[in-house]
Design a protein around this motif. Structure first.
Motif, PDB file in Angstrom:
ATOM      1  N   GLN A 175      51.876  66.299 -12.111  1.00  0.00           N
ATOM      2  CA  GLN A 175      52.575  65.107 -11.685  1.00  0.00           C
ATOM      3  C   GLN A 175      51.973  64.616 -10.375  1.00  0.00           C
ATOM      4  OE1 GLN A 175      56.739  65.782 -11.376  1.00  0.00           O
ATOM      5  NE2 GLN A 175      56.945  66.676 -13.402  1.00  0.00           N
ATOM      6  N   HIS A 176      52.205  63.369 -10.114  1.00  0.00           N
ATOM      7  CA  HIS A 176      51.784  62.827  -8.834  1.00  0.00           C
ATOM      8  C   HIS A 176      52.639  63.452  -7.738  1.00  0.00           C
ATOM      9  CE1 HIS A 176      51.249  59.897  -5.566  1.00  0.00           C
ATOM     10  NE2 HIS A 176      50.090  59.657  -6.153  1.00  0.00           N
ATOM     11  N   PRO A 177      52.077  63.774  -6.568  1.00  0.00           N
ATOM     12  CA  PRO A 177      52.858  64.416  -5.512  1.00  0.00           C
ATOM     13  C   PRO A 177      54.130  63.681  -5.156  1.00  0.00           C
ATOM     14  CG  PRO A 177      50.526  64.465  -4.972  1.00  0.00           C
ATOM     15  CD  PRO A 177      50.674  63.613  -6.197  1.00  0.00           C
ATOM     16  N   LYS A 178      54.177  62.356  -5.299  1.00  0.00           N
ATOM     17  CA  LYS A 178      55.365  61.608  -4.912  1.00  0.00           C
ATOM     18  C   LYS A 178      56.372  61.462  -6.053  1.00  0.00           C
ATOM     19  CE  LYS A 178      53.221  58.997  -1.168  1.00  0.00           C
ATOM     20  NZ  LYS A 178      53.011  57.670  -0.554  1.00  0.00           N
ATOM     21  N   ALA A 179      56.017  62.005  -7.222  1.00  0.00           N
ATOM     22  CA  ALA A 179      56.921  61.885  -8.364  1.00  0.00           C
ATOM     23  C   ALA A 179      57.919  63.027  -8.351  1.00  0.00           C
ATOM     24  CB  ALA A 179      56.118  61.888  -9.675  1.00  0.00           C
ATOM     25  N   LEU A 232      55.822  73.565   6.034  1.00  0.00           N
ATOM     26  CA  LEU A 232      55.635  72.464   6.984  1.00  0.00           C
ATOM     27  C   LEU A 232      54.166  72.051   7.072  1.00  0.00           C
ATOM     28  CD1 LEU A 232      58.027  73.622   9.848  1.00  0.00           C
ATOM     29  CD2 LEU A 232      58.433  71.845   8.134  1.00  0.00           C
ATOM     30  N   LEU A 233      53.262  73.029   6.962  1.00  0.00           N
ATOM     31  CA  LEU A 233      51.835  72.708   6.960  1.00  0.00           C
ATOM     32  C   LEU A 233      51.463  71.906   5.711  1.00  0.00           C
ATOM     33  CD1 LEU A 233      50.260  76.040   8.253  1.00  0.00           C
ATOM     34  CD2 LEU A 233      50.342  73.853   9.460  1.00  0.00           C
ATOM     35  N   LEU A 234      52.068  72.255   4.570  1.00  0.00           N
ATOM     36  CA  LEU A 234      51.806  71.494   3.348  1.00  0.00           C
ATOM     37  C   LEU A 234      52.328  70.069   3.479  1.00  0.00           C
ATOM     38  CD1 LEU A 234      52.570  74.026   0.477  1.00  0.00           C
ATOM     39  CD2 LEU A 234      50.360  73.098   1.130  1.00  0.00           C
ATOM     40  N   ARG A 235      53.511  69.915   4.084  1.00  0.00           N
ATOM     41  CA  ARG A 235      54.052  68.571   4.284  1.00  0.00           C
ATOM     42  C   ARG A 235      53.108  67.749   5.161  1.00  0.00           C
ATOM     43  NH1 ARG A 235      59.430  67.540   7.753  1.00  0.00           N
ATOM     44  NH2 ARG A 235      60.320  69.021   6.243  1.00  0.00           N
ATOM     45  N   ALA A 236      52.584  68.374   6.213  1.00  0.00           N
ATOM     46  CA  ALA A 236      51.653  67.665   7.089  1.00  0.00           C
ATOM     47  C   ALA A 236      50.340  67.354   6.370  1.00  0.00           C
ATOM     48  CB  ALA A 236      51.386  68.494   8.339  1.00  0.00           C
ATOM     49  N   SER A 237      49.904  68.261   5.495  1.00  0.00           N
ATOM     50  CA  SER A 237      48.644  68.056   4.772  1.00  0.00           C
ATOM     51  C   SER A 237      48.763  66.939   3.737  1.00  0.00           C
ATOM     52  CB  SER A 237      48.207  69.356   4.091  1.00  0.00           C
ATOM     53  OG  SER A 237      48.016  70.390   5.040  1.00  0.00           O
ATOM     54  N   PHE A 238      49.901  66.921   2.992  1.00  0.00           N
ATOM     55  CA  PHE A 238      50.093  65.917   1.954  1.00  0.00           C
ATOM     56  C   PHE A 238      50.665  64.610   2.499  1.00  0.00           C
ATOM     57  CE2 PHE A 238      50.827  69.564  -1.280  1.00  0.00           C
ATOM     58  CZ  PHE A 238      49.459  69.798  -1.307  1.00  0.00           C
ATOM     59  N   ASP A 239      51.166  64.670   3.751  1.00  0.00           N
ATOM     60  CA  ASP A 239      51.775  63.491   4.391  1.00  0.00           C
ATOM     61  C   ASP A 239      52.955  62.968   3.579  1.00  0.00           C
ATOM     62  OD1 ASP A 239      52.031  61.727   6.487  1.00  0.00           O
ATOM     63  OD2 ASP A 239      50.682  60.228   5.620  1.00  0.00           O
ATOM     64  N   GLY A 281      59.523  72.389   3.384  1.00  0.00           N
ATOM     65  CA  GLY A 281      58.570  71.297   3.513  1.00  0.00           C
ATOM     66  C   GLY A 281      58.874  70.113   2.628  1.00  0.00           C
ATOM     67  N   SER A 282      59.616  70.333   1.517  1.00  0.00           N
ATOM     68  CA  SER A 282      59.885  69.227   0.585  1.00  0.00           C
ATOM     69  C   SER A 282      61.390  68.981   0.489  1.00  0.00           C
ATOM     70  CB  SER A 282      59.275  69.544  -0.786  1.00  0.00           C
ATOM     71  OG  SER A 282      59.809  70.754  -1.306  1.00  0.00           O
ATOM     72  N   HIS A 283      62.018  69.515  -0.563  1.00  0.00           N
ATOM     73  CA  HIS A 283      63.446  69.302  -0.775  1.00  0.00           C
ATOM     74  C   HIS A 283      64.071  70.593  -1.291  1.00  0.00           C
ATOM     75  CE1 HIS A 283      62.850  64.888  -0.541  1.00  0.00           C
ATOM     76  NE2 HIS A 283      61.724  65.141  -1.191  1.00  0.00           N
ATOM     77  N   ARG A 304      57.062  64.529   1.822  1.00  0.00           N
ATOM     78  CA  ARG A 304      57.971  65.623   1.497  1.00  0.00           C
ATOM     79  C   ARG A 304      58.055  65.860   0.000  1.00  0.00           C
ATOM     80  NH1 ARG A 304      61.826  67.247   5.335  1.00  0.00           N
ATOM     81  NH2 ARG A 304      63.163  67.869   3.584  1.00  0.00           N
ATOM     82  N   SER A 305      57.574  64.924  -0.797  1.00  0.00           N
ATOM     83  CA  SER A 305      57.711  64.995  -2.250  1.00  0.00           C
ATOM     84  C   SER A 305      56.457  65.558  -2.891  1.00  0.00           C
ATOM     85  CB  SER A 305      58.036  63.607  -2.810  1.00  0.00           C
ATOM     86  OG  SER A 305      59.240  63.127  -2.276  1.00  0.00           O
ATOM     87  N   PHE A 306      56.114  66.784  -2.513  1.00  0.00           N
ATOM     88  CA  PHE A 306      54.953  67.435  -3.124  1.00  0.00           C
ATOM     89  C   PHE A 306      55.421  68.571  -4.023  1.00  0.00           C
ATOM     90  CE2 PHE A 306      55.622  69.428   1.030  1.00  0.00           C
ATOM     91  CZ  PHE A 306      55.738  70.755   0.684  1.00  0.00           C
ATOM     92  N   ILE A 307      54.546  68.991  -4.895  1.00  0.00           N
ATOM     93  CA  ILE A 307      54.860  70.032  -5.866  1.00  0.00           C
ATOM     94  C   ILE A 307      53.913  71.212  -5.651  1.00  0.00           C
ATOM     95  CG2 ILE A 307      54.773  70.653  -8.304  1.00  0.00           C
ATOM     96  CD1 ILE A 307      55.703  67.842  -8.952  1.00  0.00           C
ATOM     97  N   VAL A 308      54.488  72.391  -5.497  1.00  0.00           N
ATOM     98  CA  VAL A 308      53.713  73.624  -5.364  1.00  0.00           C
ATOM     99  C   VAL A 308      53.918  74.465  -6.610  1.00  0.00           C
ATOM    100  CG1 VAL A 308      53.485  75.798  -4.112  1.00  0.00           C
ATOM    101  CG2 VAL A 308      53.717  73.661  -2.856  1.00  0.00           C
ATOM    102  N   PRO A 309      52.859  74.878  -7.262  1.00  0.00           N
ATOM    103  CA  PRO A 309      52.967  75.662  -8.496  1.00  0.00           C
ATOM    104  C   PRO A 309      53.773  76.929  -8.286  1.00  0.00           C
ATOM    105  CG  PRO A 309      50.716  74.955  -8.131  1.00  0.00           C
ATOM    106  CD  PRO A 309      51.464  74.635  -6.882  1.00  0.00           C
ATOM    107  N   GLY A 310      54.520  77.324  -9.306  1.00  0.00           N
ATOM    108  CA  GLY A 310      55.268  78.555  -9.247  1.00  0.00           C
ATOM    109  C   GLY A 310      56.644  78.421  -8.637  1.00  0.00           C
TER     110      GLY A 310
END
Length: 317
Positions: A249-253, A157-164, A273-275, A166-172
């Motif tokens: 990739q772009h965070p929204k891709a 949820l903190l990452l979602r708030a930071s990236f503004d 935080g994403s999907h 839900r479509s972000f990518i976290v390595p691993g």
């Protein structure tokens, strides 16, 4: 005039200084090599073992499965500390080499910081393995995994708030399922989890290693193990991103065909935080399967003596 500061205390003042908090014994403590566990054959430890059955290794099955200790305040305090690791571990790292180096350096620091309170599992895989290795009770396992997952969710949820977004990518936590089948991903996850558990237990929990390198080097070796697994799995299979590989990739891709992998609590937090991906079961079933296999290995080739000896001291464990 202000009185002079006194930096040296003596006499009654010295006795009034606070003392460190007593460490609750726990046989599943990573890195301590059983430095803080007790001897179950010592009659002076009966009261302690009734309150904390996992204060000594090789817990009787009825005690391991009993839920009567789940309301112990000390267990809840330790479990709360377990939420800290996933909270800070769920972050954006770059390619597998840098991810491996980061894990090698950062994980030992978290183990040193949280170890005195909880034993520094910081990962459901280690907690599940400790349970099947008869080093942790079911109440501790439930509380630890619950708080680890909670910490991962808060991080997501903190990452979602930071990236503004839900479509972000976290390595691993992603692999390309168009290139890697679910069966192949499970095989890689299972093999890596089993190797991680086996090596971590060998250097961090085996009491026989205490005389070889002591408790201080255990966390460092565990960090090296995780860093190696991170690096090797990051390039071993095309389309499989390993534990800490970055997808450029772009965070929204967002692509729904990307499969998440790695620490179950960490990837669960990413999904919160994403999907959520349809293959999330792999990140729980693979470490569970590896933990069961490792538990069988611990049963047939235990590192502890189950024979009662009249002259065994606490230092033996």
């Amino acid at each position: 005039m202000l009185p002079h500061a006194k930096f040296w205390r003596s006499g009654h003042d010295a006795e009034a200084l606070p003392s460190p908090t007593t460490i609750v014994p726990f046989a599943g403590r990573i890195g301590a090599n059983q430095e803080f566990s007790v001897d179950k054959n010592n009659c002076t430890q009966i009261e302690l073992l009734q309150k904390f059955p996992d204060a000594a290794p090789w817990i009787p099955l009825k005690d391991a499965l009993s839920l009567r200790h789940i309301l112990q305040v000390e267990l809840w305090k330790a479990a709360a500390i377990e939420a800290i690791g996933p909270t800070f571990a769920t972050g954006a790292l770059v390619p597998s080499l840098l991810g491996g180096l980061t894990a090698t350096l950062v994980l030992p620091l978290f183990i040193f910081a949280t170890g005195p309170v909880s034993g520094a599992h910081l990962n459901p895989t280690i907690t599940i393995a400790a349970f099947f290795g008869r080093l942790a009770t079911l109440p501790r396992c439930i509380l630890y995994i619950g708080f680890q997952v909670f910490g991962g969710a808060m991080a997501g949820l903190l990452l979602r708030a930071s990236f503004d977004t839900r479509s972000f990518i976290v390595p691993g936590c992603y692999i390309d399922s168009t290139k890697v089948s679910a069966g192949s991903a499970f095989a890689i996850e299972f093999t890596t989890d089993l190797a991680l558990i086996f090596l971590s237990f060998g250097v961090g929990l085996d009491p026989r290693q205490r005389s070889v390198f002591g408790p201080a080097l255990g966390p460092i070796f565990v960090g090296i193990i995780l860093g190696t697994c991170t690096f090797v799995t990051g390039f071993s299979r095309t389309g499989y991103t390993g534990f800490c590989e970055f997808l450029n990739q772009h965070p929204k891709a967002w692509d729904s065909n990307k499969l998440k992998a790695g620490n179950p609590a960490r990837c669960f937090g990413v999904m919160v935080g994403s999907h959520f991906a349809s293959y999330h079961w792999i990140h729980w079933i693979a470490p569970l399967s590896a933990s069961i296999i490792h538990g069988m290995l611990y049963f047939f080739i235990p590192p502890y003596s189950r024979k009662s000896t009249p002259h065994v001291s606490e230092e033996t464990y």
